[in-house]
Scaffold this active site. Structure first.
Site, PDB file in Angstrom:
ATOM      1  N   LYS A 174       0.968  -1.082  -0.076  1.00 35.34           N
ATOM      2  CA  LYS A 174       0.040  -0.156  -0.071  1.00 35.34           C
ATOM      3  C   LYS A 174       0.744   1.407   0.037  1.00 35.34           C
ATOM      4  O   LYS A 174       2.106   1.118   0.513  1.00 35.34           O
ATOM      5  CB  LYS A 174      -1.059   0.247   1.289  1.00 35.34           C
ATOM      6  CG  LYS A 174      -2.091  -1.096   1.126  1.00 35.34           C
ATOM      7  CD  LYS A 174      -2.877  -1.069   2.606  1.00 35.34           C
ATOM      8  CE  LYS A 174      -3.934  -1.647   2.652  1.00 35.34           C
ATOM      9  NZ  LYS A 174      -4.974  -1.592   1.625  1.00 35.34           N
ATOM     10  N   ARG A 176     -10.315 -11.515   2.052  1.00 36.53           N
ATOM     11  CA  ARG A 176     -11.176 -12.496   1.598  1.00 36.53           C
ATOM     12  C   ARG A 176     -10.543 -13.961   1.595  1.00 36.53           C
ATOM     13  O   ARG A 176     -11.191 -14.865   1.599  1.00 36.53           O
ATOM     14  CB  ARG A 176     -11.521 -12.297   0.035  1.00 36.53           C
ATOM     15  CG  ARG A 176     -10.401 -12.231  -0.815  1.00 36.53           C
ATOM     16  CD  ARG A 176     -10.898 -11.442  -1.956  1.00 36.53           C
ATOM     17  NE  ARG A 176     -10.757  -9.871  -1.878  1.00 36.53           N
ATOM     18  CZ  ARG A 176     -11.052  -9.046  -2.901  1.00 36.53           C
ATOM     19  NH1 ARG A 176     -11.522  -9.370  -4.063  1.00 36.53           N
ATOM     20  NH2 ARG A 176     -11.277  -7.867  -2.662  1.00 36.53           N
TER      21      ARG A 176
HETATM   22  N1  BES Z   1      -8.339  -3.722   4.463  1.00 34.15           N
HETATM   23  C1  BES Z   1      -8.418  -3.280   3.141  1.00 34.15           C
HETATM   24  C2  BES Z   1      -9.695  -2.796   2.668  1.00 34.15           C
HETATM   25  C3  BES Z   1      -9.847  -1.305   3.315  1.00 34.15           C
HETATM   26  C4  BES Z   1      -9.005  -0.300   2.417  1.00 34.15           C
HETATM   27  C5  BES Z   1     -10.368  -0.662   4.304  1.00 34.15           C
HETATM   28  C6  BES Z   1      -9.099   1.042   3.092  1.00 34.15           C
HETATM   29  C7  BES Z   1     -10.611   0.611   4.729  1.00 34.15           C
HETATM   30  C8  BES Z   1      -9.964   1.506   3.973  1.00 34.15           C
HETATM   31  C9  BES Z   1      -8.359  -4.638   2.200  1.00 34.15           C
HETATM   32  O1  BES Z   1      -7.462  -5.623   2.721  1.00 34.15           O
HETATM   33  C10 BES Z   1      -7.801  -4.328   0.826  1.00 34.15           C
HETATM   34  O2  BES Z   1      -6.761  -3.823   0.791  1.00 34.15           O
HETATM   35  N2  BES Z   1      -8.523  -4.315  -0.267  1.00 34.15           N
HETATM   36  C11 BES Z   1      -8.252  -3.745  -1.428  1.00 34.15           C
HETATM   37  C12 BES Z   1      -8.611  -4.820  -2.436  1.00 34.15           C
HETATM   38  C13 BES Z   1      -8.235  -4.541  -3.790  1.00 34.15           C
HETATM   39  C14 BES Z   1      -6.632  -4.958  -3.827  1.00 34.15           C
HETATM   40  C15 BES Z   1      -8.866  -5.596  -4.655  1.00 34.15           C
HETATM   41  C16 BES Z   1      -8.719  -2.523  -1.703  1.00 34.15           C
HETATM   42  O3  BES Z   1      -9.923  -2.028  -1.255  1.00 34.15           O
HETATM   43  O4  BES Z   1      -8.184  -1.589  -2.232  1.00 34.15           O
HETATM   44 MN    MN Z   2      -5.424  -5.450   1.926  1.00 30.00          MN
END
Ligand code: BES
Ligand code: MN
Ligand code: ZN
Length: 499
Positions: A280, A354
């Site tokens: 990230k 997931r």
């Molecule tokens: N924990 C995050 C989701 C999230 C992101 C919650 C920002 C709250 C604020 C999750 O694990 C994630 O990183 N999801 C990705 C999925 C994508 C790679 C398909 C996302 O939402 O960007």
């Molecule tokens: Mn994630």
């Protein structure tokens, strides 16, 4: 904080403070009217001078009001009388409690619980008054070297109900509100703890502590070897890059007849989500300590249900680990085998929630559940879709989805239905495995839920994507404890008999 229920006239209360409402524009509530009469029109006089218009959430503290037995009278603005609904009721209470907590009163008698709220009974008003009060005085200062002390904190609230015949219902509602508040507090505490304290091992320890407190609650903690033996290759692919060992926590609370099938709750317990190799960006990454808020809400629900000795059979499953990059971490393109036997091409290691939930859902099958509800901070796309107001409710059962949405409405902890149509599944197709763990950017929260549904075919299942509601950003940054109120309200409604 302590709560008691009472019925009686406001001018006769011997208390540090009596709290009464004023509607916009300058219309006294019945209890304000009684204070006004006892004081020979003093309250009306102040209002005519323009110091309290009745705007929602405004407050005016009066001292030594003649004709009354209390040290103070607090006027609270309720807004327009015909618009006085759930949100307004809660806002008025919040303002009152905030002021009481910051000024001299250790205790108070609150008459706002006597005001009519559309569609709501006295029990709802009392339950929510207790929950709002607890939420308003909540502080998280465990990580400060010197906790900022509130000088004269509010210790006791007496909530007034219109009639003596309301006392029993009021007391029951207060107990419910308090149990929910304790659950919310636990979820907030766990969520707010930093990732270097709140590790998978720490969560396992907290689970054991909770079980020690309530005899009906049992906890079992599975470690890496046992998780491997179960074949949870999807879950374990996420923990590979971390030096912090994973845990699989199993709660069991049984207090309904043996033959009643249990409800299974599953909580995403990523104690820190860096994204892994699909790392990230640095900005706001600290917020990914909240990525275990789904798990924290499962803890909170067990705390509330056990405190209430609710007649339900409930199982809680918490897969918990860190998502870190390293030389051993799972790489984009790796193919892993889930406990269900289905293979997954991990195209993005940041779609890790997931992956850990998939195996937990498969594990849930052994309980032959009545229903399974998973709770997860799953997608950023959920925040874009519903913002910070409602969580997304995805389900393979319309009945279950409706019950959850209705519970959210009652609890003022709302969820809103989202689709799971087959058309959305196409994006998950893979050339190398049974399916991939991500689809395109479009409809990201729906395709994530579609992925989960592939592991939830054997039971009624719902998925709550709480990414937008689990914590607040900015000045008030911190965990909210949602959706503990929604889930407890749903379970208690099921206890009374489903349908
Ligand atoms: N924990 C995050 C989701 C999230 C992101 C919650 C920002 C709250 C604020 C999750 O694990 C994630 O990183 N999801 C990705 C999925 C994508 C790679 C398909 C996302 O939402 O960007
Ligand atoms: Mn994630
Ligand atoms: Zn995550």
């Amino acid at each position: 904080m302590e709560f008691t229920i009472k019925s009686g006239s406001p001018e006769k209360q011997r208390s540090a403070c009596v709290v009464v409402g004023v509607f916009d524009n300058r219309k006294l509530s019945l209890s304000a009217e009684l204070i006004d009469r006892a004081s020979n029109g003093y309250v009306g006089e102040i209002i005519r001078r323009g110091d309290m218009e009745g705007k929602l959430g405004s407050t005016l503290l009066l001292h030594n009001v003649r004709g009354t037995l209390a040290d103070r009278v607090l006027l609270v603005g309720l807004g327009k009388e015909r618009d006085f609904r759930d949100r307004e009721f809660r806002k008025a209470l919040q303002s009152a409690v905030k002021l009481l907590n910051e000024t001299g009163s250790y205790e108070a008698v609150v008459y706002l619980t006597e005001e009519k709220v559309k569609r709501r009974e006295v029990a709802w008003r009392v339950e929510h008054a207790v929950a709002v009060a607890m939420e308003t005085v909540y502080r998280f200062d465990r990580m400060k070297s010197e906790p900022a002390e509130v000088r004269r904190p509010l210790r006791k609230l007496t909530l007034s109900v219109p009639q003596r015949s309301d006392l029993t219902a009021g007391e029951k509602a207060a107990a419910r509100g308090l149990a929910i508040a304790h659950g919310v507090e636990l979820a907030r505490d766990l969520g707010n703890l930093p990732g270097n304290v709140c590790t998978p091992g720490y969560l396992a320890g907290e689970a054991a502590k909770l079980a020690a407190e309530f005899p009906e609650l049992k906890v079992e903690v599975l470690e890496h070897g046992q998780i491997e033996a179960l074949g949870m290759g999807s879950f374990l692919s996420v923990t590979r890059g971390s030096d912090e060992p994973p845990r699989f926590i199993v709660f069991e609370y049984r207090n309904a007849p043996k033959k009643a099938k249990p409800v299974v709750l599953v909580g995403k317990g990523i104690t820190f989500d860096t994204g892994g190799i699909s790392i990230k960006p640095a900005a706001d990454m600290d917020q990914m300590k909240f990525d275990m808020c789904g798990a924290a809400s499962v803890f909170g629900v067990f705390r509330a249900v056990a405190e209430l000795k609710a007649a339900v059979n409930l199982v809680g499953l918490v897969p918990t680990c860190e998502n870190m990059p390293s030389g051993r971490a799972t790489k984009p393109g790796d193919v892993v085998t889930s406990m269900s036997g289905q293979t997954i091409e991990v195209l993005n290691t940041d779609a890790e929630g997931r992956l850990i939930l998939a195996d937990a859902l498969t594990y849930a099958e052994r309980y032959e559940p009545e229903a399974v509800v998973d709770v997860a901070t799953l997608t950023g796309a959920m925040v874009i879709a519903l913002g910070h107001v409602a969580c997304g409710v995805f389900s393979n059962s319309d009945t279950l989805a409706r019950a959850l949405v209705a519970a959210g409405d009652d609890a003022y902890d709302r969820g809103w239905p989202m689709p799971l149509w087959d058309d959305y599944h196409e994006g998950l197709e893979s050339n190398f495995a049974d399916f991939a763990n991500v689809a395109g950017r479009a409809g990201g929260s729906v395709t994530a839920a579609c992925f989960l549904s592939k592991f939830a075919k054997k039971f009624d299942w719902a998925h709550l994507d709480i990414a937008g509601i689990a914590w607040r950003e900015g000045k008030e940054k911190g965990a909210t404890g949602r959706p503990v109120p929604l889930l407890v309200t749903w379970l208690l409604a099921e206890e009374a008999g489903p349908g």
